[in-house]
Each structure stands twice: as C-alpha cells, then as structure tokens.
Design a protein around this motif. Structure first.
Motif, short mmCIF file in Angstrom:
data_model
loop_
_atom_site.label_atom_id
_atom_site.label_comp_id
_atom_site.label_asym_id
_atom_site.label_seq_id
_atom_site.Cartn_x
_atom_site.Cartn_y
_atom_site.Cartn_z
N ILE A 16 36.34 11.50 60.49
CA ILE A 16 35.50 11.24 61.14
C ILE A 16 35.46 10.14 62.53
O ILE A 16 37.15 10.19 63.15
N ALA A 17 35.00 10.59 63.11
CA ALA A 17 35.21 10.76 65.34
C ALA A 17 34.60 9.68 65.36
O ALA A 17 32.75 9.99 65.47
N VAL A 18 33.78 8.68 66.28
CA VAL A 18 33.65 8.28 66.62
C VAL A 18 32.95 8.23 68.25
O VAL A 18 32.42 7.68 68.77
N ARG A 19 34.26 8.91 68.71
CA ARG A 19 34.04 9.39 70.16
C ARG A 19 34.70 11.00 70.50
O ARG A 19 35.44 11.96 68.87
N ASN A 20 34.18 12.28 70.56
CA ASN A 20 34.68 13.82 71.30
C ASN A 20 35.06 13.48 72.27
O ASN A 20 34.64 14.95 73.09
#
Length: 328
Positions: A16-20
């Motif tokens: 997952i990524a919490v920023r893109n």
C-alpha cells in the motif's frame, strides 16, 4: 475493536501507499534547482540534498543506494530523475536501476537538454505525463496491519517502545533508525544495514516476499517485525534510511536541542519534549511532551488516512546522509 480501515493506493507488488508522490530526484546537488522548479511546475516533490558529486567508494555507493531505495519506496508512484551529466552518481544509470525494479521512471539531463532552461522544459513535459498517470491510480481500503512505521529515536523516551508495541499489536511492521542507548527497552528482532536499504527481499520495508502467497488485496497476514537499521546516522539523517527501507510514516523523537524535520516522501509525526528549543518551536511539532503512545498511534492513522502532518504543511523535507569517509 480493531483499528479502522483507511483509503490507500495499491502498488503493483501489493504494497500500500499512503501518499502518491511524483518524485523529482536530482542525482546531484548541481541539479537540485532545476529539479525543484520542475516539481513545482507539475505538482511533484523534489529532494534537496548535498550529495552525488565528488563522492567515492562507500560514500558514493551509499548515496546511490539511498536514492534508489527512496525512489522505489511505496509512497512514490513515479520518478523523474534530473541529472547534470558529469556527476559521480550518474543520473542515467540511476534511472535505469530504478526502472529495472518496476518503478515508473523518466530521465532528463541538463547537459543533454542544452542547459537548465531546456531541462526545465523537457522535465515539465515528462513530469506532467507522469502526474497525469498517477492521478488515474485508484484508492482502496487498507488496514493498519499493512503499514510500515519508521521510528527516529534521538532521545531517551519510553514512548518509542510503547508505540512500537502498539504498532506491532495492530500487525504493522516497525523500522528503527539506529540502535543506541536512547532506545531503552526498544529492541529489534532483525538487524539490517542502511547500505542495503530498499534492496532486500522479505524485510518489513518490503513485505512482498513475506506475503507472496497472498492475494494483492489481502496482505494483512504479513508478519510484524521490528527491524533496527545500523549505520543510519543521527537525528534527521535517519529519515532517509527509514524512507529507503519502505516506511510509510516516520515518527520522530528528536533530541531536545534538535528542531523537528520532515521528509519529502514520508509524513513525519514529530513529538517534542520539554526543552527550551522545542518549547520555542512548539507549533512545528505534531504532539507535545504529555502525549501518549495511543495518541501518537492515532496521529499515525490520521496521517495514513491522508491528514497532513505539521512538517508536510510547512513543506519541510531535506535529505541528509551520514558520511562514511573523512572529508578534508
């Protein structure tokens, strides 16, 4: 009751990524200004640093490995490498290594483009294409068990160990910037070298191997570990190691004489102590000296769900690496 789910991006390898972020990465300090201008033009983030030139041996390798790890970290959705052309850490080779690891990558050379203005124009065109691709990346439900939490512990505090326990209880992996006496009861069940950050398989910073037999949408069973990164430096220098090893969010416990510091690709939750320096900079911290591990964890989850940390709001985010060789 478990921790609430939040919306996150899902990378092709299942992380997952919490920023893109679109990362505009100068391979050398001489390209930093062009990289910053391109990032501002296309809505990306640039890393300001003093590295990549006149570095030899282990120092040059450390810089290259750090750049590669940060560029391939989960919060980075695409990378534009900006090179001068005559640097020690060669930008085109760096871009090739990043791309070989599956990251969306473009390259622009200042000398290739005929100078800084040409590189800004070419970089803006390439960067806008990457930015448009990132904006089509969907978000979906994620859990705290998929998080990798980085800890920078630069002062004695029982909060670090308590927070690590809280994160692990939720199934999250924990990375610690450096083993030292300041950590008290905080211990790791794994030890890894910063020189290898972002280059290992199956570590908390890259949980894809540990969960390779799971579906991309179900990574919650990946094991929760605490990994201590050796050779990560001191204070804010540790942020680069934590980011390169895959931390989604960094929790910082700076020494009472140190100001808080953010990092371009990772939200940093800064916790102050009762010192004259920290009191004078109280508005630049997220939490005060009377906070608890549960409150810090709640702030971590808020950041994971998209809430900006104080450092993100201020735009604070330099990169500093420890020197391995003596400099005259």
């Amino acid at each position: 009751m478990g921790d609430p789910a939040f919306q996150a991006w899902r990378r092709p390898d299942g992380r997952i990524a919490v920023r893109n972020h679109l990362l505009v990465l100068p391979s050398v300090l001489c390209a930093a200004l062009v990289a910053q201008d391109v990032a501002a033009a296309v809505g990306g983030v640039a890393i300001a640093h003093q590295h990549g030139c006149s570095q030899v041996g282990d120092d040059g390798q450390q810089t290259a490995h750090a750049f590669e790890g940060i560029a391939c970290a989960p919060n980075v959705g695409a990378v534009l490498v900006v090179s001068l052309g005559c640097e020690t850490v060669q930008g085109r080779a760096l871009a090739d290594r990043i791309a070989a690891r599956g990251q969306r990558t473009e390259f622009v050379g200042i000398q290739d483009a005929g100078g800084s203005d040409g590189a800004r124009t070419a970089g803006a065109t390439l960067g806008q294409t990457l930015r448009t691709e990132l904006e089509t990346t969907p978000r979906g439900a994620a859990s705290a068990a998929e998080l990798v939490i980085g800890l920078e512990v630069s002062r004695p505090t029982p909060l670090a160990a308590a927070l690590a326990d809280r994160a692990r209880a939720a199934g999250a992996a924990v990375l610690v910037g450096e083993a030292s006496s300041e950590m008290g009861e905080l211990a790791g069940d794994r030890v890894a070298a910063f020189a290898d950050s972002g280059r290992r398989d199956g570590t908390p910073g890259d949980r894809s191997a540990a969960a390779s037999d799971q579906a991309a949408g179900d990574r919650s069973a990946a094991p929760a570990h605490t990994t201590i990164l050796t050779g990560a430096g001191h204070g804010a220098q540790q942020h680069a190691a934590l980011a390169a090893d895959g931390a989604h969010i960094i929790v910082s416990f700076p020494d009472g004489a140190q100001p808080p510091a953010g990092f371009p690709t990772c939200p940093v939750v800064a916790v102050r102590t009762a010192s004259r320096v920290h009191d004078a900079l109280a508005d630049e911290f997220d939490l005060g000296p009377d906070t608890t591990a549960d409150r810090i964890w709640q702030r971590v989850l808020e950041a994971a769900a998209g809430a900006a940390t104080t450092a993100e709001s201020l735009g604070a985010g330099p990169l500093a690496l420890p020197r391995l060789a003596m400099t005259l």
